[in-house]
Each structure stands twice: as C-alpha cells, then as structure tokens.
Scaffold this motif. Structure first.
Motif, PDB file in Angstrom:
ATOM      1  N   ARG A 150      12.867   1.117   5.750  1.00  0.00           N
ATOM      2  CA  ARG A 150      12.802   0.298   4.532  1.00  0.00           C
ATOM      3  C   ARG A 150      13.065   1.242   3.383  1.00  0.00           C
ATOM      4  O   ARG A 150      12.259   2.120   3.088  1.00  0.00           O
ATOM      5  CB  ARG A 150      11.440  -0.355   4.385  1.00  0.00           C
ATOM      6  CG  ARG A 150      11.369  -1.340   3.244  1.00  0.00           C
ATOM      7  CD  ARG A 150       9.992  -2.009   3.232  1.00  0.00           C
ATOM      8  NE  ARG A 150       9.939  -3.130   2.344  1.00  0.00           N
ATOM      9  CZ  ARG A 150       9.754  -3.031   1.021  1.00  0.00           C
ATOM     10  NH1 ARG A 150       9.607  -1.853   0.458  1.00  0.00           N
ATOM     11  NH2 ARG A 150       9.721  -4.116   0.272  1.00  0.00           N
ATOM     12  N   SER A 151      14.210   1.095   2.761  1.00  0.00           N
ATOM     13  CA  SER A 151      14.624   2.037   1.720  1.00  0.00           C
ATOM     14  C   SER A 151      13.808   1.830   0.456  1.00  0.00           C
ATOM     15  O   SER A 151      13.264   0.738   0.224  1.00  0.00           O
ATOM     16  CB  SER A 151      16.114   1.874   1.412  1.00  0.00           C
ATOM     17  OG  SER A 151      16.324   0.717   0.633  1.00  0.00           O
ATOM     18  N   PRO A 152      13.736   2.860  -0.380  1.00  0.00           N
ATOM     19  CA  PRO A 152      13.028   2.703  -1.649  1.00  0.00           C
ATOM     20  C   PRO A 152      13.619   1.580  -2.505  1.00  0.00           C
ATOM     21  O   PRO A 152      12.901   0.959  -3.275  1.00  0.00           O
ATOM     22  CB  PRO A 152      13.214   4.062  -2.328  1.00  0.00           C
ATOM     23  CG  PRO A 152      13.435   5.021  -1.212  1.00  0.00           C
ATOM     24  CD  PRO A 152      14.178   4.236  -0.172  1.00  0.00           C
ATOM     25  N   ALA A 153      14.909   1.305  -2.354  1.00  0.00           N
ATOM     26  CA  ALA A 153      15.529   0.213  -3.107  1.00  0.00           C
ATOM     27  C   ALA A 153      14.902  -1.129  -2.748  1.00  0.00           C
ATOM     28  O   ALA A 153      14.871  -2.043  -3.564  1.00  0.00           O
ATOM     29  CB  ALA A 153      17.032   0.184  -2.856  1.00  0.00           C
ATOM     30  N   HIS A 176       0.833  -1.206   0.000  1.00  0.00           N
ATOM     31  CA  HIS A 176       0.000   0.000   0.000  1.00  0.00           C
ATOM     32  C   HIS A 176       0.866   1.254   0.000  1.00  0.00           C
ATOM     33  O   HIS A 176       0.622   2.192  -0.779  1.00  0.00           O
ATOM     34  CB  HIS A 176      -0.934  -0.015   1.211  1.00  0.00           C
ATOM     35  CG  HIS A 176      -1.788   1.201   1.335  1.00  0.00           C
ATOM     36  ND1 HIS A 176      -2.911   1.395   0.566  1.00  0.00           N
ATOM     37  CD2 HIS A 176      -1.683   2.296   2.128  1.00  0.00           C
ATOM     38  CE1 HIS A 176      -3.467   2.553   0.885  1.00  0.00           C
ATOM     39  NE2 HIS A 176      -2.736   3.119   1.838  1.00  0.00           N
ATOM     40  N   CYS A 177       1.876   1.294   0.862  1.00  0.00           N
ATOM     41  CA  CYS A 177       2.759   2.460   0.922  1.00  0.00           C
ATOM     42  C   CYS A 177       3.444   2.698  -0.419  1.00  0.00           C
ATOM     43  O   CYS A 177       3.523   3.838  -0.894  1.00  0.00           O
ATOM     44  CB  CYS A 177       3.815   2.276   2.015  1.00  0.00           C
ATOM     45  SG  CYS A 177       3.167   2.364   3.692  1.00  0.00           S
ATOM     46  N   VAL A 178       3.927   1.643  -1.031  1.00  0.00           N
ATOM     47  CA  VAL A 178       4.617   1.767  -2.315  1.00  0.00           C
ATOM     48  C   VAL A 178       3.638   2.231  -3.392  1.00  0.00           C
ATOM     49  O   VAL A 178       3.951   3.110  -4.204  1.00  0.00           O
ATOM     50  CB  VAL A 178       5.294   0.435  -2.699  1.00  0.00           C
ATOM     51  CG1 VAL A 178       5.829   0.483  -4.124  1.00  0.00           C
ATOM     52  CG2 VAL A 178       6.413   0.102  -1.717  1.00  0.00           C
ATOM     53  N   ALA A 179       2.421   1.684  -3.377  1.00  0.00           N
ATOM     54  CA  ALA A 179       1.427   2.064  -4.386  1.00  0.00           C
ATOM     55  C   ALA A 179       1.003   3.525  -4.246  1.00  0.00           C
ATOM     56  O   ALA A 179       0.818   4.222  -5.244  1.00  0.00           O
ATOM     57  CB  ALA A 179       0.206   1.146  -4.287  1.00  0.00           C
ATOM     58  N   VAL A 180       0.854   4.000  -3.018  1.00  0.00           N
ATOM     59  CA  VAL A 180       0.361   5.357  -2.795  1.00  0.00           C
ATOM     60  C   VAL A 180       1.470   6.403  -2.875  1.00  0.00           C
ATOM     61  O   VAL A 180       1.287   7.472  -3.459  1.00  0.00           O
ATOM     62  CB  VAL A 180      -0.382   5.454  -1.434  1.00  0.00           C
ATOM     63  CG1 VAL A 180      -0.760   6.885  -1.108  1.00  0.00           C
ATOM     64  CG2 VAL A 180      -1.624   4.562  -1.452  1.00  0.00           C
ATOM     65  N   TRP A 181       2.647   6.115  -2.277  1.00  0.00           N
ATOM     66  CA  TRP A 181       3.695   7.125  -2.179  1.00  0.00           C
ATOM     67  C   TRP A 181       4.929   6.815  -3.015  1.00  0.00           C
ATOM     68  O   TRP A 181       5.906   7.555  -2.957  1.00  0.00           O
ATOM     69  CB  TRP A 181       4.085   7.355  -0.719  1.00  0.00           C
ATOM     70  CG  TRP A 181       2.982   8.009   0.046  1.00  0.00           C
ATOM     71  CD1 TRP A 181       2.585   9.324  -0.051  1.00  0.00           C
ATOM     72  CD2 TRP A 181       2.118   7.403   0.994  1.00  0.00           C
ATOM     73  NE1 TRP A 181       1.524   9.552   0.777  1.00  0.00           N
ATOM     74  CE2 TRP A 181       1.206   8.383   1.446  1.00  0.00           C
ATOM     75  CE3 TRP A 181       2.000   6.116   1.513  1.00  0.00           C
ATOM     76  CZ2 TRP A 181       0.213   8.127   2.370  1.00  0.00           C
ATOM     77  CZ3 TRP A 181       1.008   5.853   2.440  1.00  0.00           C
ATOM     78  CH2 TRP A 181       0.138   6.856   2.860  1.00  0.00           C
ATOM     79  N   GLY A 182       4.914   5.740  -3.749  1.00  0.00           N
ATOM     80  CA  GLY A 182       6.047   5.414  -4.610  1.00  0.00           C
ATOM     81  C   GLY A 182       7.302   5.118  -3.819  1.00  0.00           C
ATOM     82  O   GLY A 182       7.257   4.575  -2.719  1.00  0.00           O
ATOM     83  N   ALA A 183       8.407   5.535  -4.373  1.00  0.00           N
ATOM     84  CA  ALA A 183       9.715   5.205  -3.810  1.00  0.00           C
ATOM     85  C   ALA A 183      10.139   6.211  -2.744  1.00  0.00           C
ATOM     86  O   ALA A 183      11.176   6.848  -2.849  1.00  0.00           O
ATOM     87  CB  ALA A 183      10.750   5.136  -4.933  1.00  0.00           C
ATOM     88  N   SER A 184       9.340   6.333  -1.707  1.00  0.00           N
ATOM     89  CA  SER A 184       9.685   7.262  -0.630  1.00  0.00           C
ATOM     90  C   SER A 184      10.347   6.564   0.548  1.00  0.00           C
ATOM     91  O   SER A 184      10.883   7.217   1.421  1.00  0.00           O
ATOM     92  CB  SER A 184       8.424   7.979  -0.131  1.00  0.00           C
ATOM     93  OG  SER A 184       7.533   7.046   0.453  1.00  0.00           O
ATOM     94  N   GLY A 185      10.297   5.245   0.579  1.00  0.00           N
ATOM     95  CA  GLY A 185      10.760   4.494   1.732  1.00  0.00           C
ATOM     96  C   GLY A 185       9.696   4.499   2.814  1.00  0.00           C
ATOM     97  O   GLY A 185       8.694   5.221   2.712  1.00  0.00           O
ATOM     98  N   ILE A 186       9.882   3.663   3.814  1.00  0.00           N
ATOM     99  CA  ILE A 186       8.927   3.532   4.915  1.00  0.00           C
ATOM    100  C   ILE A 186       9.725   3.494   6.208  1.00  0.00           C
ATOM    101  O   ILE A 186      10.741   2.796   6.309  1.00  0.00           O
ATOM    102  CB  ILE A 186       8.088   2.236   4.786  1.00  0.00           C
ATOM    103  CG1 ILE A 186       7.400   2.164   3.421  1.00  0.00           C
ATOM    104  CG2 ILE A 186       7.075   2.128   5.921  1.00  0.00           C
ATOM    105  CD1 ILE A 186       6.862   0.785   3.080  1.00  0.00           C
TER     106      ILE A 186
END
Length: 175
Positions: free
Chosen positions: A160-163, A114-124
């Motif tokens: 959790r890095s965007p990579a 969900h985080c990746v889908a909504v905010w893209g490569a921002s990391g968590i």
C-alpha cells in the motif's frame, strides 16, 4: 444505525470496543486472549503452524472486544525494520460468527489508519493469503512479486503506497 447486521452465524452483530496496545501492555489475560483467538483461526481452521513467531513483542496489537469483554477481532502491526522495511499488518482475525458482517473491513481500516498516524507516509507491506487479494485491494493494497507458499497456504506480498494514504479509505463509519 438501522437493524443489526448478521454474520455467517446466527449471532447478532454488536459494536466492538477497539483498543491499541503494545505487547507489554497486554498483560497475561490479553496475551492469552490474543493467542486463543489466533489459534482458533490460524491453527484449528487453517492447519498447524507456529503462530508465535517472535514478532508479537515488537508490534502494536488492535483488539476488538464485545460488550462482555470477549476478544472477537484482532490484528497486529509489526514495527518497520523487523519483517519489512515498512510497517506490516498481519495476523488479521475475526471470530467466525462475525465474518461477513463488514467488521473485517473496519478492522483493517483501523490498522491502516494506525500505521499512517504512527509512521506517516511510509507505505504498508503485508503478506496476504492469495484468496484475500480483492479484500485487501479495497484498502489500497496491490500485489507485488510472485505468489509463494507460507505454511502450505498460497500467499502474495502486497503493498500500500504512501499515495494511497491520500485516497479515502472505505467508509466504515456506519459499522
């Protein structure tokens, strides 16, 4: 899918129905169910602290309900800029009889996706209970900084890095 998995209790594992909702969309019953499940774990099991922290209204909420409609799994994703610069997964909770079933991995995998889908490569970024470091590590989170006490429980900040978004998440398709 094979035979049903068993959690710590004697309860058979049944598929949960997953829904994402913003706070305003939860309705009175949804808010009640969310707070009741969180209170069972974060207050009754882990000791007293103020669970409603003012961030629920600015978060996405993942609810996992069983076939009877009972809330059995939950997490929230706090919008970027409120707790951390990045989105933050927290209040991860699984009803006691379902622990050990693999559903916690599915729950966190849904949150990460969900985080990746909504905010893209921002990391968590998360604030994790220290004893769960290996669990969150399976989902690409690494510790940053020093450990600290939060509500009397050892915690550590994890990132959790965007990579990590490029790497495959744990396979939870069979759960």
């Amino acid at each position: 899918m094979g035979s049903p998995a068993l959690g710590r209790g004697s309860e058979r594992l049944r598929p949960l129905s997953w829904t994402w909702q913003r706070f305003a969309g939860l309705g009175a019953d949804g808010v009640y169910d969310m707070l009741a499940l969180r209170a069972k774990v974060f207050i009754l099991e882990q000791g007293p602290f103020l669970d409603p922290d003012g961030l629920d209204r600015h978060s996405g909420h993942l609810l996992g309900r069983d076939a009877e409609g009972a809330l059995r799994a939950y997490l929230r994703v706090v919008d970027p800029g409120l707790k951390y610069d990045e989105p933050s997964i927290g209040r991860v909770v699984l009803d006691l009889p379902l622990r050990g079933s693999g559903l916690a991995d599915l729950l966190v995998a849904h949150g990460v996706r969900h985080c990746v889908a909504v905010w893209g490569a921002s990391g968590i970024r998360i604030s994790a209970q220290a004893h769960l470091q290996r669990f969150y590590g399976r989902h690409g989170f690494v510790p940053v900084g020093q450990g600290y006490l939060e509500d009397g429980i050892p915690h550590l900040e994890m990132w959790r890095s965007p990579a990590s978004d490029i790497a495959a998440a744990p396979d939870t398709s069979s759960l």
